[in-house]
Design a protein around this motif. Sequence first.
Motif, mmCIF file in Angstrom:
data_model
loop_
_atom_site.group_PDB
_atom_site.id
_atom_site.type_symbol
_atom_site.label_atom_id
_atom_site.label_comp_id
_atom_site.label_asym_id
_atom_site.label_seq_id
_atom_site.Cartn_x
_atom_site.Cartn_y
_atom_site.Cartn_z
ATOM 1 N N GLU A 191 -60.698 1.537 35.976
ATOM 2 C CA GLU A 191 -60.566 2.898 35.435
ATOM 3 C C GLU A 191 -61.258 3.936 36.298
ATOM 4 O OE1 GLU A 191 -64.075 3.335 32.104
ATOM 5 O OE2 GLU A 191 -62.193 2.444 31.443
ATOM 6 N N GLY A 192 -62.489 3.667 36.755
ATOM 7 C CA GLY A 192 -63.215 4.629 37.574
ATOM 8 C C GLY A 192 -64.533 4.032 38.033
ATOM 9 N N PRO A 193 -65.140 4.596 39.071
ATOM 10 C CA PRO A 193 -66.393 4.049 39.594
ATOM 11 C C PRO A 193 -67.571 4.282 38.655
ATOM 12 C CG PRO A 193 -65.800 6.057 40.758
ATOM 13 C CD PRO A 193 -64.657 5.739 39.854
ATOM 14 N N GLY A 194 -68.506 3.332 38.670
ATOM 15 C CA GLY A 194 -69.772 3.497 37.980
ATOM 16 C C GLY A 194 -70.843 3.952 38.958
ATOM 17 N N GLU A 195 -72.089 3.855 38.541
ATOM 18 C CA GLU A 195 -73.193 4.348 39.380
ATOM 19 C C GLU A 195 -73.290 3.581 40.694
ATOM 20 O OE1 GLU A 195 -78.008 5.281 39.079
ATOM 21 O OE2 GLU A 195 -76.999 4.119 37.501
ATOM 22 N N ASP A 196 -73.198 2.245 40.637
ATOM 23 C CA ASP A 196 -73.298 1.456 41.865
ATOM 24 C C ASP A 196 -72.136 1.755 42.801
ATOM 25 O OD1 ASP A 196 -75.678 0.123 41.154
ATOM 26 O OD2 ASP A 196 -74.553 -1.309 39.931
ATOM 27 N N GLU A 197 -70.931 1.852 42.242
ATOM 28 C CA GLU A 197 -69.757 2.148 43.063
ATOM 29 C C GLU A 197 -69.883 3.520 43.725
ATOM 30 O OE1 GLU A 197 -68.603 -1.028 40.266
ATOM 31 O OE2 GLU A 197 -69.635 0.881 40.022
ATOM 32 N N GLU A 198 -70.398 4.485 42.979
ATOM 33 C CA GLU A 198 -70.594 5.828 43.532
ATOM 34 C C GLU A 198 -71.616 5.797 44.666
ATOM 35 O OE1 GLU A 198 -71.106 10.146 41.540
ATOM 36 O OE2 GLU A 198 -72.778 8.780 41.186
ATOM 37 N N LYS A 245 -61.023 8.409 40.982
ATOM 38 C CA LYS A 245 -61.809 8.090 42.176
ATOM 39 C C LYS A 245 -63.241 8.612 42.118
ATOM 40 C CE LYS A 245 -57.920 6.535 43.792
ATOM 41 N NZ LYS A 245 -57.509 5.177 43.411
ATOM 42 N N CYS A 246 -63.560 9.441 41.126
ATOM 43 C CA CYS A 246 -64.912 9.972 40.968
ATOM 44 C C CYS A 246 -65.546 9.396 39.708
ATOM 45 C CB CYS A 246 -64.893 11.496 40.857
ATOM 46 S SG CYS A 246 -64.382 12.343 42.364
ATOM 47 N N ARG A 247 -66.851 9.257 39.737
ATOM 48 C CA ARG A 247 -67.559 8.791 38.551
ATOM 49 C C ARG A 247 -67.596 9.896 37.500
ATOM 50 N NH1 ARG A 247 -73.963 7.901 37.795
ATOM 51 N NH2 ARG A 247 -73.901 6.764 35.814
ATOM 52 N N VAL A 248 -67.295 9.536 36.265
ATOM 53 C CA VAL A 248 -67.396 10.493 35.159
ATOM 54 C C VAL A 248 -68.569 10.073 34.276
ATOM 55 C CG1 VAL A 248 -64.968 11.131 35.200
ATOM 56 C CG2 VAL A 248 -65.677 9.212 33.801
ATOM 57 N N THR A 249 -69.366 11.040 33.855
ATOM 58 C CA THR A 249 -70.594 10.738 33.122
ATOM 59 C C THR A 249 -70.672 11.528 31.821
ATOM 60 O OG1 THR A 249 -71.788 12.463 34.346
ATOM 61 C CG2 THR A 249 -71.868 10.227 35.235
ATOM 62 N N ASN A 250 -71.512 11.035 30.920
ATOM 63 C CA ASN A 250 -71.782 11.753 29.674
ATOM 64 C C ASN A 250 -72.994 12.669 29.851
ATOM 65 O OD1 ASN A 250 -74.074 10.074 29.539
ATOM 66 N ND2 ASN A 250 -72.999 8.560 28.272
ATOM 67 N N GLU A 251 -73.439 13.275 28.765
ATOM 68 C CA GLU A 251 -74.541 14.241 28.839
ATOM 69 C C GLU A 251 -75.838 13.613 29.341
ATOM 70 O OE1 GLU A 251 -72.897 13.473 26.067
ATOM 71 O OE2 GLU A 251 -71.503 15.158 25.870
ATOM 72 N N LYS A 252 -75.996 12.311 29.121
ATOM 73 C CA LYS A 252 -77.222 11.623 29.528
ATOM 74 C C LYS A 252 -77.119 11.008 30.920
ATOM 75 C CE LYS A 252 -78.536 10.516 24.759
ATOM 76 N NZ LYS A 252 -78.882 9.424 23.804
ATOM 77 N N GLY A 310 -74.909 8.723 31.800
ATOM 78 C CA GLY A 310 -74.308 7.391 31.766
ATOM 79 C C GLY A 310 -72.805 7.450 31.982
ATOM 80 N N ASN A 311 -72.211 6.294 32.220
ATOM 81 C CA ASN A 311 -70.764 6.241 32.417
ATOM 82 C C ASN A 311 -70.032 6.574 31.119
ATOM 83 O OD1 ASN A 311 -71.193 5.330 35.043
ATOM 84 N ND2 ASN A 311 -71.111 3.178 34.438
ATOM 85 N N ARG A 312 -68.869 7.175 31.250
ATOM 86 C CA ARG A 312 -67.994 7.379 30.103
ATOM 87 C C ARG A 312 -66.551 7.146 30.539
ATOM 88 N NH1 ARG A 312 -65.100 11.958 30.773
ATOM 89 N NH2 ARG A 312 -66.042 13.716 31.891
ATOM 90 N N THR A 313 -65.666 7.055 29.569
ATOM 91 C CA THR A 313 -64.247 6.864 29.855
ATOM 92 C C THR A 313 -63.633 8.176 30.328
ATOM 93 O OG1 THR A 313 -64.108 5.166 28.142
ATOM 94 C CG2 THR A 313 -62.033 6.153 28.874
ATOM 95 N N PRO A 314 -62.830 8.158 31.398
ATOM 96 C CA PRO A 314 -62.175 9.393 31.857
ATOM 97 C C PRO A 314 -61.256 9.964 30.785
ATOM 98 C CG PRO A 314 -61.990 7.655 33.511
ATOM 99 C CD PRO A 314 -62.520 7.013 32.270
ATOM 100 N N THR A 315 -61.186 11.288 30.725
ATOM 101 C CA THR A 315 -60.262 11.934 29.802
ATOM 102 C C THR A 315 -58.841 11.853 30.348
ATOM 103 O OG1 THR A 315 -60.436 14.095 30.872
ATOM 104 C CG2 THR A 315 -62.062 13.572 29.160
ATOM 105 N N LEU A 316 -57.877 12.163 29.499
ATOM 106 C CA LEU A 316 -56.480 12.159 29.922
ATOM 107 C C LEU A 316 -56.255 13.163 31.047
ATOM 108 C CD1 LEU A 316 -53.616 11.091 29.463
ATOM 109 C CD2 LEU A 316 -53.306 12.876 27.729
ATOM 110 N N TRP A 322 -58.745 -7.444 29.988
ATOM 111 C CA TRP A 322 -59.990 -6.744 29.675
ATOM 112 C C TRP A 322 -60.698 -6.310 30.954
ATOM 113 C CZ3 TRP A 322 -59.872 -5.689 24.779
ATOM 114 C CH2 TRP A 322 -59.367 -6.609 23.851
ATOM 115 N N HIS A 323 -61.295 -5.137 30.921
ATOM 116 C CA HIS A 323 -62.146 -4.721 32.035
ATOM 117 C C HIS A 323 -63.394 -5.602 32.020
ATOM 118 C CE1 HIS A 323 -64.574 -2.306 34.718
ATOM 119 N NE2 HIS A 323 -63.518 -1.540 34.976
ATOM 120 N N PRO A 324 -63.863 -6.070 33.179
ATOM 121 C CA PRO A 324 -65.061 -6.924 33.180
ATOM 122 C C PRO A 324 -66.287 -6.256 32.571
ATOM 123 C CG PRO A 324 -64.400 -6.317 35.418
ATOM 124 C CD PRO A 324 -63.278 -5.945 34.526
ATOM 125 N N ALA A 325 -66.357 -4.919 32.594
ATOM 126 C CA ALA A 325 -67.475 -4.235 31.937
ATOM 127 C C ALA A 325 -67.454 -4.502 30.434
ATOM 128 C CB ALA A 325 -67.408 -2.735 32.210
#
Length: 227
Positions: A76-83, A118-125, A127-133, A192-195
């Motif tokens: 779905e998208g990169p996390g912190e390590d991927e970024e 291709k970019c990491r999407v984050t929440n207010e804190k 952390g990772n979150r699911t990309p919006t449509l 399933w996503h491995p995460a």
Amino acid sequence: MKSISEGMTNFYRRLTSDGYHAEDVNPALKQVEKAARMEQMRRRILACTDCPLGECVQGRVPGTGSADTPLMIVGEGPGEDEENWGLPLVGISGSLLTLILNKAGIRREHVYFTNVVKCRVTNEKGGNRTPTLEETKECSKYLHYELELIRPKVVLALGKVSLQYFFPDMKTMSQFRGNVYEYGSIKIVPTWHPAYVIRQRGDALAKTKREVWTDLQVALQCARRSE
């Protein structure tokens, strides 16, 4: 600067005029053109500012791996390590996925890995979150181009965001995983996503691990039948 197409035309004329046979020149130039277009796409992704994500992220994460593989894996998208490392699916979930691939006799470098976003999407804190449509739609042009260039026979779609890129009406992974779907000439195998697997415990962990393994075997069978 001349375009890739212009370059290939010039190279063809020069090589055939030097006495090389067209049946030898054409396959070589196709390989060169594909490599050049892959690098061109990678540079476009790294420089992309087409949406607000591109203006604030630490780094964009292009796809990586074999450009001649029958199997593409789409997350779905990169996390912190991927970024941080600039590679898709190399964090803890990507490490689990690589372990599973190795158990199936597949080395990581023989597969192409990418994400819908291709970019990491984050929440207010942070952390990772699911990309919006909207984020998915804006970035999906790059995945479309990757599919055109690599022309995989099979895509292992990790998680709902990846599945919905191909089939927007498929809302729940539990309902659609375990099956093979047609997307033009490409077979799509959702899993399933491995995460998600890593977050499970007890019986749920054993169940999702077993299902991912089964889905991977289905994808590999489809890839082998296409050879």
